[in-house]
Design a protein around this motif. Structure first.
Motif, PDB file in Angstrom:
ATOM      1  N   ASN A 125       9.119  -0.471  13.170  1.00 42.86           N
ATOM      2  CA  ASN A 125       8.682  -0.662  11.916  1.00 42.86           C
ATOM      3  C   ASN A 125       7.130  -0.045  11.820  1.00 42.86           C
ATOM      4  O   ASN A 125       6.461  -0.083  12.918  1.00 42.86           O
ATOM      5  CB  ASN A 125       8.545  -2.061  11.811  1.00 42.86           C
ATOM      6  N   THR A 126       6.849   0.329  10.519  1.00 42.15           N
ATOM      7  CA  THR A 126       5.484   1.072  10.490  1.00 42.15           C
ATOM      8  C   THR A 126       4.799   0.156   9.518  1.00 42.15           C
ATOM      9  O   THR A 126       5.196  -0.500   8.535  1.00 42.15           O
ATOM     10  CB  THR A 126       5.576   2.392   9.950  1.00 42.15           C
ATOM     11  N   PRO A 127       3.395  -0.052   9.668  1.00 39.83           N
ATOM     12  CA  PRO A 127       2.613  -0.544   8.779  1.00 39.83           C
ATOM     13  C   PRO A 127       2.140   0.576   7.789  1.00 39.83           C
ATOM     14  O   PRO A 127       2.334   1.758   7.615  1.00 39.83           O
ATOM     15  CB  PRO A 127       1.301  -0.848   9.581  1.00 39.83           C
ATOM     16  N   PHE A 128       1.356  -0.165   6.546  1.00 41.69           N
ATOM     17  CA  PHE A 128       0.782   0.741   5.552  1.00 41.69           C
ATOM     18  C   PHE A 128      -0.557   0.589   5.476  1.00 41.69           C
ATOM     19  O   PHE A 128      -1.127  -0.449   5.686  1.00 41.69           O
ATOM     20  CB  PHE A 128       1.717   0.328   4.346  1.00 41.69           C
ATOM     21  N   VAL A 129      -1.048   1.669   5.048  1.00 42.84           N
ATOM     22  CA  VAL A 129      -2.619   1.749   4.771  1.00 42.84           C
ATOM     23  C   VAL A 129      -2.909   2.191   3.425  1.00 42.84           C
ATOM     24  O   VAL A 129      -2.441   2.967   2.794  1.00 42.84           O
ATOM     25  CB  VAL A 129      -3.299   2.587   5.733  1.00 42.84           C
ATOM     26  N   THR A 130      -3.701   1.444   2.656  1.00 41.36           N
ATOM     27  CA  THR A 130      -4.307   1.916   1.371  1.00 41.36           C
ATOM     28  C   THR A 130      -5.720   2.619   1.725  1.00 41.36           C
ATOM     29  O   THR A 130      -6.477   1.812   2.284  1.00 41.36           O
ATOM     30  CB  THR A 130      -4.548   0.659   0.368  1.00 41.36           C
ATOM     31  N   ALA A 131      -5.694   3.920   1.199  1.00 40.36           N
ATOM     32  CA  ALA A 131      -6.892   4.760   1.375  1.00 40.36           C
ATOM     33  C   ALA A 131      -7.418   5.401  -0.013  1.00 40.36           C
ATOM     34  O   ALA A 131      -6.655   5.560  -0.792  1.00 40.36           O
ATOM     35  CB  ALA A 131      -6.716   5.615   2.405  1.00 40.36           C
ATOM     36  N   VAL A 132      -8.773   5.598  -0.184  1.00 42.04           N
ATOM     37  CA  VAL A 132      -9.037   6.192  -1.450  1.00 42.04           C
ATOM     38  C   VAL A 132     -10.031   7.385  -1.045  1.00 42.04           C
ATOM     39  O   VAL A 132     -10.209   7.443   0.243  1.00 42.04           O
ATOM     40  CB  VAL A 132      -9.783   5.288  -2.084  1.00 42.04           C
ATOM     41  N   ALA A 133     -10.319   8.519  -1.916  1.00 42.62           N
ATOM     42  CA  ALA A 133     -11.274   9.440  -1.730  1.00 42.62           C
ATOM     43  C   ALA A 133     -12.492   9.107  -1.682  1.00 42.62           C
ATOM     44  O   ALA A 133     -12.970   8.101  -2.617  1.00 42.62           O
ATOM     45  CB  ALA A 133     -10.716  10.565  -2.990  1.00 42.62           C
ATOM     46  N   PRO A 134     -13.364   9.611  -1.013  1.00 38.74           N
ATOM     47  CA  PRO A 134     -14.692   9.219  -0.872  1.00 38.74           C
ATOM     48  C   PRO A 134     -15.188   9.520  -2.268  1.00 38.74           C
ATOM     49  O   PRO A 134     -16.382   8.545  -2.843  1.00 38.74           O
ATOM     50  CB  PRO A 134     -15.333  10.115   0.049  1.00 38.74           C
ATOM     51  N   SER A 135     -14.754  10.313  -3.037  1.00 37.49           N
ATOM     52  CA  SER A 135     -15.430  10.536  -4.445  1.00 37.49           C
ATOM     53  C   SER A 135     -15.257   9.544  -5.524  1.00 37.49           C
ATOM     54  O   SER A 135     -15.994   9.612  -6.438  1.00 37.49           O
ATOM     55  CB  SER A 135     -14.720  12.106  -4.981  1.00 37.49           C
ATOM     56  N   LEU A 136     -14.100   8.779  -5.227  1.00 37.43           N
ATOM     57  CA  LEU A 136     -14.071   7.601  -6.031  1.00 37.43           C
ATOM     58  C   LEU A 136     -15.301   6.583  -6.268  1.00 37.43           C
ATOM     59  O   LEU A 136     -15.174   5.921  -7.127  1.00 37.43           O
ATOM     60  CB  LEU A 136     -12.744   6.702  -5.544  1.00 37.43           C
ATOM     61  N   GLY A 137     -15.852   6.660  -4.879  1.00 39.54           N
ATOM     62  CA  GLY A 137     -17.013   5.605  -5.163  1.00 39.54           C
ATOM     63  C   GLY A 137     -16.920   4.216  -4.749  1.00 39.54           C
ATOM     64  O   GLY A 137     -17.828   3.435  -4.784  1.00 39.54           O
ATOM     65  N   VAL A 138     -15.842   4.137  -4.141  1.00 39.37           N
ATOM     66  CA  VAL A 138     -15.676   2.607  -3.406  1.00 39.37           C
ATOM     67  C   VAL A 138     -15.392   2.613  -2.094  1.00 39.37           C
ATOM     68  O   VAL A 138     -14.920   3.412  -1.536  1.00 39.37           O
ATOM     69  CB  VAL A 138     -14.402   1.913  -4.142  1.00 39.37           C
ATOM     70  N   LYS A 139     -15.743   1.577  -1.365  1.00 36.70           N
ATOM     71  CA  LYS A 139     -15.548   1.387   0.231  1.00 36.70           C
ATOM     72  C   LYS A 139     -14.734   0.317   0.768  1.00 36.70           C
ATOM     73  O   LYS A 139     -14.743   0.389   1.721  1.00 36.70           O
ATOM     74  CB  LYS A 139     -16.880   1.476   0.567  1.00 36.70           C
ATOM     75  N   THR A 140     -14.554  -0.689  -0.336  1.00 36.81           N
ATOM     76  CA  THR A 140     -13.661  -1.832   0.095  1.00 36.81           C
ATOM     77  C   THR A 140     -12.607  -2.027  -0.976  1.00 36.81           C
ATOM     78  O   THR A 140     -12.702  -1.314  -1.990  1.00 36.81           O
ATOM     79  CB  THR A 140     -14.488  -3.091   0.031  1.00 36.81           C
TER      80      THR A 140
END
Length: 325
Positions: A125-140
């Motif tokens: 089974n694999t976990p999932f990660v939510t990630a964003v581009a740095p340019s979006l301007g959010v860190k959490t």
């Protein structure tokens, strides 16, 4: 007299069947075994299947080969396996999407996973990660939720296609947090192309398996916001779990080996035992760790139990999204 004769015939037939089953278990395999993979060569599931094939080839003293049949969210591979004899020589590396979701995603699927396949063994089974581009301007994640609620529908997220786990995972995130984001399915090379789009900031959000994200997060090209599961990933110790953030986000990402229904039980049992042993080998442990997968030792029945569980949970979600084709 006729009744006695009929009873004797039934007894002899049953005995012959048991003898044939026993002989099948003793002689299997007598020729090459094929593992059909619904993803292209070089993909994560493909490398997992090839590692398993190498190990099984040694333990079964018979060639085990991998055949890639990508396309249509795994339905091409599934239909091919069903067209082959139910003898245990053609196996299917089936994920949760193939077994639990496709029957809801396709109105004319051409097969019924829970009826046309019999479980052999779960793999991982694999976990999932939510990630964003740095340019979006959010860190959490709370910052992403706040931004998305302030401007509903402005932020877009990438997936590897409609009905793909990357699509459904983010839709569940939206449902759990009450945010709105625009879905952009990225076709072509699948996951890697979607990740590239996220890094470029074109579709700045994605929820996907960690194997393709971890290097980019460590390099600062993406920002990891949260991971599914009970504990943080060792490779991403600074990324909290959704549970830590108070969000119930349970996304199944399991892989299994299945065979066509009516495959002899003795053959299924033999394969199950060999696959469970394979999961304990150093080669497989290394492969699983490299893909950040958690091994699942199982019985054959466990596969269809997982299939029904995730079909019951995700069927209504797919129906609500109105994405059935």
């Amino acid at each position: 007299m006729n009744h006695r004769r009929a009873a004797l015939v039934l007894i002899l037939s049953a005995a012959a069947s048991l003898a044939a089953t026993a002989a099948s278990a003793q002689t299997y395999p007598t020729k090459s075994i094929k593992i059909v993979v619904p993803q292209p060569a070089g993909s994560g599931p493909d490398t997992l299947a090839r590692t398993l094939a190498d190990i099984l080839g040694k333990s079964l003293n018979q060639s085990v080969v991998v055949e890639n049949r990508p396309g249509a969210n795994g339905t091409l591979a599934a239909n091919y396996v069903i067209s082959q004899p139910a003898d245990g020589y053609t196996l299917f590396l089936a994920g949760v999407s193939n077994m639990s979701w496709n029957s809801h995603l396709y109105k004319t699927l051409g097969h019924q996973p829970a009826k046309d396949f019999t479980g052999v063994a779960a793999l991982a089974n694999t976990p999932f990660v939510t990630a964003v581009a740095p340019s979006l301007g959010v860190k959490t994640l709370p910052e992403l939720i706040k931004m998305a609620k302030a401007e509903p529908g402005r932020i877009s997220y990438a997936s590897a296609g409609i009905g793909n786990s990357t699509h459904l995972a983010t839709e569940l995130l939206k449902a759990r947090t009450g945010i709105q984001m625009q879905h952009v399915p990225i076709s072509g090379a699948g996951g890697p192309t979607a990740v590239t789009s996220v890094m470029a900031g074109d579709t700045p959000v994605i929820t996907t398996v960690p194997v393709g994200l971890v290097p980019q997060i460590k390099a600062g090209k993406l920002i990891g916001l949260a991971v599914t599961g009970e504990r943080r990933l060792a490779q991403l110790p600074d990324v909290p779990t959704f549970k830590e953030l108070g969000i119930d986000l349970d996304i199944p990402g399991w892989y299994s080996i299945v065979a066509r229904t009516a495959t002899p039980g003795s053959v299924v049992a033999r394969l199950n035992a060999e696959i469970n042993k394979a999961l304990e080998t150093p080669e497989m442990k290394e492969r699983l760790a490299g893909q950040m997968l958690t091994a699942i030792k199982s019985t054959p029945a466990d596969v269809l139990t997982m299939t029904k569980r995730d079909s019951d949970v995700w069927g209504p979600i797919i129906e609500r999204l109105g994405i059935a084709q």
